[in-house]
Design an enzyme around this catalytic site. Structure first.
Site, PDB file in Angstrom:
ATOM      1  N   SER A  35       0.277  -1.180  -0.287  1.00  0.00           N
ATOM      2  CA  SER A  35       0.420  -0.029   0.190  1.00  0.00           C
ATOM      3  C   SER A  35       0.941   1.555   0.213  1.00  0.00           C
ATOM      4  O   SER A  35       0.138   2.301  -0.468  1.00  0.00           O
ATOM      5  CB  SER A  35      -0.668  -0.163   1.305  1.00  0.00           C
ATOM      6  OG  SER A  35      -0.117  -0.043   2.251  1.00  0.00           O
ATOM      7  N   ASP A 327      -3.974   7.830   7.765  1.00  0.00           N
ATOM      8  CA  ASP A 327      -5.128   7.290   8.500  1.00  0.00           C
ATOM      9  C   ASP A 327      -4.222   5.983   9.288  1.00  0.00           C
ATOM     10  O   ASP A 327      -3.271   6.746  10.046  1.00  0.00           O
ATOM     11  CB  ASP A 327      -6.107   6.305   7.761  1.00  0.00           C
ATOM     12  CG  ASP A 327      -5.271   5.219   6.789  1.00  0.00           C
ATOM     13  OD1 ASP A 327      -3.823   4.935   7.411  1.00  0.00           O
ATOM     14  OD2 ASP A 327      -5.844   4.190   6.009  1.00  0.00           O
ATOM     15  N   HIS A 330      -0.955   5.136   7.488  1.00  0.00           N
ATOM     16  CA  HIS A 330      -0.376   5.527   5.759  1.00  0.00           C
ATOM     17  C   HIS A 330      -0.037   6.716   6.193  1.00  0.00           C
ATOM     18  O   HIS A 330      -1.107   7.340   6.689  1.00  0.00           O
ATOM     19  CB  HIS A 330      -1.582   4.852   4.697  1.00  0.00           C
ATOM     20  CG  HIS A 330      -1.566   3.427   4.845  1.00  0.00           C
ATOM     21  ND1 HIS A 330      -3.016   2.901   4.963  1.00  0.00           N
ATOM     22  CD2 HIS A 330      -1.214   3.119   4.668  1.00  0.00           C
ATOM     23  CE1 HIS A 330      -2.948   1.741   4.900  1.00  0.00           C
ATOM     24  NE2 HIS A 330      -1.610   1.183   3.866  1.00  0.00           N
TER      25      HIS A 330
END
Length: 353
Positions: A35, A327, A330
């Site tokens: 990610s 978040d 991340h």
């Protein structure tokens, strides 16, 4: 984001000067990973590991969610711009793009993936071996599109960026009962992953890659999600996870040294370590213009990511530039920009000459 704009202009000017002077250039950036560098491949596979909805992407061009796990761009987007390519790297599985778009950069990364195939199984995402299969498919398409000579130049001169590994520990080893933890000690598991990383780099080299950046781990014990559960230590960073990240990074660095010697002059292999710059941002946020480093901007910033980070949550911050994290897992676009600039200056600038 003003500092990031100044940084981008600096790298554009430097790259232009080198180009005018006849220096070699990087024609494309080809990305593998998780990610941290997935621009939206997971949008097109059946998984819950997605972020193609608001408020993700609210600071991206057009304010649209792309599948990037951030409020805006991710590190490889900034690297692409620093090499005077496009401002963002597209996802290979996104049907909105075609092979002509991918000629200057493409990402095969999948959020939730890891070196270990068992890690990708946790959230049913694209395993690293499949990312490589997509790359082989890409090679065939780029040869058909541009011809062998031009395609060979892109393949050999492109920068290959690999950013992966955090999920192997946090989403797999320390999370799945009766899994890898019952098979390996933590040291053995690190060695298992390093062996996979080595095999992956060798296979990339065998496919024609000559400029490769192997990325290290950030201080994963300082992710808001880990801090939120570290109640006994007053929600400070989980030191054992940070120690693990540093130990693993040391093994990855040793791997790059070993492979560089084995492959001799045929490959330029570098280790891109984000740990120190990331830790400095977290420990000294005000020095970088941040106000909050312990929680994320989205929702409460403690536990939420993916679908738990949605546009209806009233706790989401108004200005993500004040936050290190977007978040619970991340970074914000601003943090991504700072980390990318650090790696560009200290590691990747060698590929500009």
């Amino acid at each position: 984001m003003q500092n990031c704009i100044i940084i981008i202009i600096f790298w554009l000017v430097l790259t232009l000067l080198l180009f005018i002077g006849g220096q070699a250039e990087v024609p494309a950036i080809i990305v593998f990973g998780d990610s941290s560098v997935d621009p939206g491949n997971n949008n097109f596979i059946p998984t819950i590991a997605r972020s193609n909805f608001k408020p993700y992407g609210r600071d991206f061009s057009g304010g649209r969610p792309t599948g990037r796990f951030s409020n805006g761009r991710i590190p490889t987007d900034f690297l692409s711009e620093a090499f005077h390519l496009k401002p963002s790297i597209p996802a290979y599985l996104d049907p909105a793009y075609n092979i002509s778009d991918f000629a200057t950069g493409v990402s095969f990364a999948s959020a939730g993936s890891g070196y270990d195939n068992a890690t990708s199984d946790v959230l049913s995402v694209i395993p690293l071996w499949k990312e490589l299969e997509y790359y082989k498919e890409y090679q065939s398409k780029i040869r058909s599109h541009l011809g062998n000579a031009k395609a060979d130049n892109i393949i050999s001169e492109a920068l290959y960026a690999i950013s992966i590994g955090t999920n192997d520990f946090l989403e797999n080893y320390y999370t799945i009962p009766g899994g890898r933890r019952s098979q390996f000690s933590i040291g053995q598991y690190q060695d298992f992953l390093v062996d996979i990383a080595g095999s992956f780099v060798r296979e990339l080299h065998g496919l024609g890659a000559r400029k490769i950046s192997l990325g290290g781990l950030a201080p994963m014990g300082c992710l808001p999600l880990e801090r939120a559960t570290n109640i006994m230590f007053h929600n400070d960073c989980v030191q054992s996870y940070n120690d693990l990240a540093m130990e693993f990074n040391g093994k990855l660095k040793a791997l790059t040294t070993k492979l560089s010697k084995q492959l001799l002059d045929e490959v330029e292999l570098v280790f891109s370590n984000p740990y120190n710059i990331f830790m400095d941002i977290i420990r000294n946020p005000s020095s970088y213009g941040f106000e909050v480093a312990s929680v994320g901007c989205c929702a409460t910033g403690l536990f939420e990511m993916g679908y738990a980070c949605n546009q209806n949550n009233p706790f989401t911050c108004q200005d993500a530039n004040k936050y290190v994290f977007w978040d619970a897992f991340h970074p914000t676009e601003k943090t991504n920009c700072i980390v990318a600039d650090y790696l560009m200056k200290n590691v990747l600038s060698k590929f500009l000459s």
